[in-house]
Design an enzyme around this catalytic site. Structure first.
Site, PDB file in Angstrom:
ATOM      1  N   LYS A  82       3.939   9.080   8.827  1.00  0.00           N
ATOM      2  CA  LYS A  82       3.593   8.551  10.144  1.00  0.00           C
ATOM      3  C   LYS A  82       4.506   9.106  11.248  1.00  0.00           C
ATOM      4  O   LYS A  82       4.231  10.148  11.802  1.00  0.00           O
ATOM      5  CB  LYS A  82       3.572   7.026  10.090  1.00  0.00           C
TER       6      LYS A  82
ATOM      7  N   ASP B 186       9.262   3.011  -0.077  1.00  0.00           N
ATOM      8  CA  ASP B 186       8.177   3.621   0.697  1.00  0.00           C
ATOM      9  C   ASP B 186       8.376   3.211   2.149  1.00  0.00           C
ATOM     10  O   ASP B 186       8.027   2.110   2.561  1.00  0.00           O
ATOM     11  CB  ASP B 186       6.820   3.156   0.181  1.00  0.00           C
TER      12      ASP B 186
ATOM     13  N   TYR C 286       0.855  -1.193   0.000  1.00  0.00           N
ATOM     14  CA  TYR C 286       0.000   0.000   0.000  1.00  0.00           C
ATOM     15  C   TYR C 286       0.884   1.233   0.000  1.00  0.00           C
ATOM     16  O   TYR C 286       1.856   1.306   0.760  1.00  0.00           O
ATOM     17  CB  TYR C 286      -0.883  -0.006   1.254  1.00  0.00           C
TER      18      TYR C 286
HETATM   19  C1  PLP Z   1       0.197   4.687   5.815  1.00  0.00           C
HETATM   20  C2  PLP Z   1       1.002   4.439   4.598  1.00  0.00           C
HETATM   21  C3  PLP Z   1       0.955   5.305   3.482  1.00  0.00           C
HETATM   22  C4  PLP Z   1      -0.021   6.445   3.398  1.00  0.00           C
HETATM   23  O1  PLP Z   1       0.215   7.418   4.349  1.00  0.00           O
HETATM   24  P1  PLP Z   1      -0.996   8.411   4.756  1.00  0.00           P
HETATM   25  O2  PLP Z   1      -0.356   9.373   5.683  1.00  0.00           O
HETATM   26  O3  PLP Z   1      -2.031   7.547   5.377  1.00  0.00           O
HETATM   27  O4  PLP Z   1      -1.459   9.045   3.501  1.00  0.00           O
HETATM   28  C5  PLP Z   1       1.830   5.085   2.431  1.00  0.00           C
HETATM   29  N1  PLP Z   1       2.692   4.064   2.448  1.00  0.00           N
HETATM   30  C6  PLP Z   1       2.754   3.200   3.484  1.00  0.00           C
HETATM   31  C7  PLP Z   1       3.761   2.098   3.462  1.00  0.00           C
HETATM   32  C8  PLP Z   1       1.901   3.353   4.577  1.00  0.00           C
HETATM   33  O5  PLP Z   1       1.937   2.465   5.575  1.00  0.00           O
END
Ligand code: PLP
Length: 426
Positions: free
Chosen positions: A260, A232, A137
């Site tokens: 985060k 990511d 994701y």
């Molecule tokens: C949570 C998450 C996102 C998205 O971040 P948001 O602040 O919720 O938009 C993208 N990549 C990873 C791996 C995530 O866990």
């Protein structure tokens, strides 16, 4: 009228982010109003040990007095100007040093970070196609909403309505941990692939740990083909260790996305990388990217406070790893003792308890058969005993410095009781 009724009347599903609706555990959501240390309290005053930690940011636990005192002075100094500030320079210096990158751009969420990093990779390479992995994701931008984990896995909607086929025609999905698959795609799309984006440890199909060699081969393959490698690290960054996780794999990515944890609880994201790539961003380059609240002083000050604290307290990472190790051993023992089928997947402090029958957990192929019905029962029973774990099977457990050894012992005792109850009802 109860809060849930009011909520669903004015917000789709009663929430601002789907996983909070508790749909995949077949419940109505619980609403929270206060948090302190390792605990969150619901609107009825019930107390729960928090194993969500806002999905990562609350790595020190909730409501630390020392941080709150400082935040009060920040509020008084001005929340946002929409103009350049010194704290942005400090944050950028700190983040680039911590992640061994040259330049960074701050944004307001993980979604913005990945979306912008991909635009940058496309602008830099002059290529259109992108490769992502099944079960990973990367936020909710259109081009990335293909086979994308957690919320979308649990809701059985591998893609979303409203995403035109044209927008995802350049998104290629490969199998996680399968280098041959990537090789094939890069070869058959010669000189057309702009970037590969990956969660270096997957956290959004539950924790799935790739082979080290896979990540190293991915680095080699992308380098040889002029493809930008994007890590990511919205979950892994500053959580599995201080800075980027890339040192664990003894490689460097070209671009990194963070989120985060780096905002200390405020909505913050960032993408960072080599100067040669980053300078292509506007205003120095032709890749447009902007944000009214990006790099706002309040978020930068609070974010930098937490990052500095983590730098000075490396022992927190050892503590969290130890906590997760303890949970792994405890879960394994409890599964065996209760006879409930399941498997624990862990990398450092990232850990998931999967229900079901697995011989390995290395890709989305492996985890998709997880026993989500058992997870539903498990979630509810743990909630009744005062623990809030992720309201979905395909998520990680998040730990904080505010958790304690005794708390985890008690949690594991209750976990065993619950597993025995589940076994008895089968
Ligand atoms: C949570 C998450 C996102 C998205 O971040 P948001 O602040 O919720 O938009 C993208 N990549 C990873 C791996 C995530 O866990």
């Amino acid at each position: 009228m109860n809060l849930y009724k009011r909520a669903i009347d004015v917000m789709p599903g009663g929430v601002n982010s789907p996983v909070r609706a508790f749909g995949s555990v077949g419940m109505e959501p619980v609403f929270f109003k206060y948090a302190k240390g390792p605990y969150v309290y619901d609107v009825d005053g019930n107390k729960y040990v928090d194993f969500i930690c806002s999905w990562g940011p609350m790595i020190l636990g909730h409501g630390r007095e020392d941080f709150i005192e400082k935040a009060k002075t920040y509020l008084a100094e001005g929340i946002t100007f929409g103009l350049p500030t010194e704290i942005e320079v400090e944050m950028a210096e700190f983040l680039t040093k911590a992640t061994n990158t040259d330049m960074v751009r701050m944004v307001n969420s993980g979604t913005e970070a990945t979306m912008s990093a991909i635009r940058l990779a496309r602008g830099y390479t002059g290529r259109n196609k992108i490769i992502k992995f099944e079960g990973c994701y990367h936020g909710h931008s259109d081009a990335l909403l293909v086979k994308s984990g957690s919320g979308t896995l649990t809701y059985q909607a591998p893609t979303s309505l409203g995403v035109p086929a044209d927008v995802i025609k350049d998104t290629i999905v490969c199998q996680y941990n399968n280098i041959e698959d990537v090789k094939k795609q890069i070869e058959s799309n010669k000189d057309q692939v702009a970037c590969v984006i990956i969660e270096p440890i997957a956290g959004n199909m539950g924790v799935v740990v790739p082979d080290k060699k896979f990540i190293q081969d991915l680095r080699k393959l992308t380098e040889e083909n002029g493809v930008v490698l994007i890590f990511d690290e919205v979950i892994t960054g500053f959580r599995t260790g201080f800075g980027s996780i890339s040192k664990d794999f003894e490689i460097e990515a070209d671009l990194y996305c963070f989120g985060k944890i780096i905002g200390g609880g405020l909505p913050v994201g960032a993408f960072a990388g080599k100067r040669e790539i980053m300078k292509n961003l506007s205003p120095t380059g032709g890749v447009y990217q902007a944000g009214t609240l990006s790099g706002n002083p309040l978020a930068m000050k609070m974010g930098l406070d937490i990052l500095k604290y983590l730098k000075d307290h490396g022992e927190i990472y050892e503590e969290l790893d130890h906590f997760a190790e303890k949970l792994e051993a405890g879960f394994n023992k409890n599964l065996k003792e209760s006879g409930v089928k399941g498997k624990v997947s862990r990398y450092k402090s990232m850990i998931s308890l999967f229900f079901g029958d697995f011989d390995k957990i290395k890709s989305y192929e492996d985890v998709k058969h997880a026993d989500t019905e058992t997870y539903k029962v498990y979630f509810k029973k743990m909630l009744d005993r005062g623990y809030i774990v992720a309201p979905a099977q395909f998520e990680a457990i998040f730990l904080s410095d505010a958790h304690t050894e005794e708390m985890l012992d008690k949690f594991l005792e209750d976990n065993l009781e619950v597993l025995k109850e589940i076994a008895a009802n089968k």
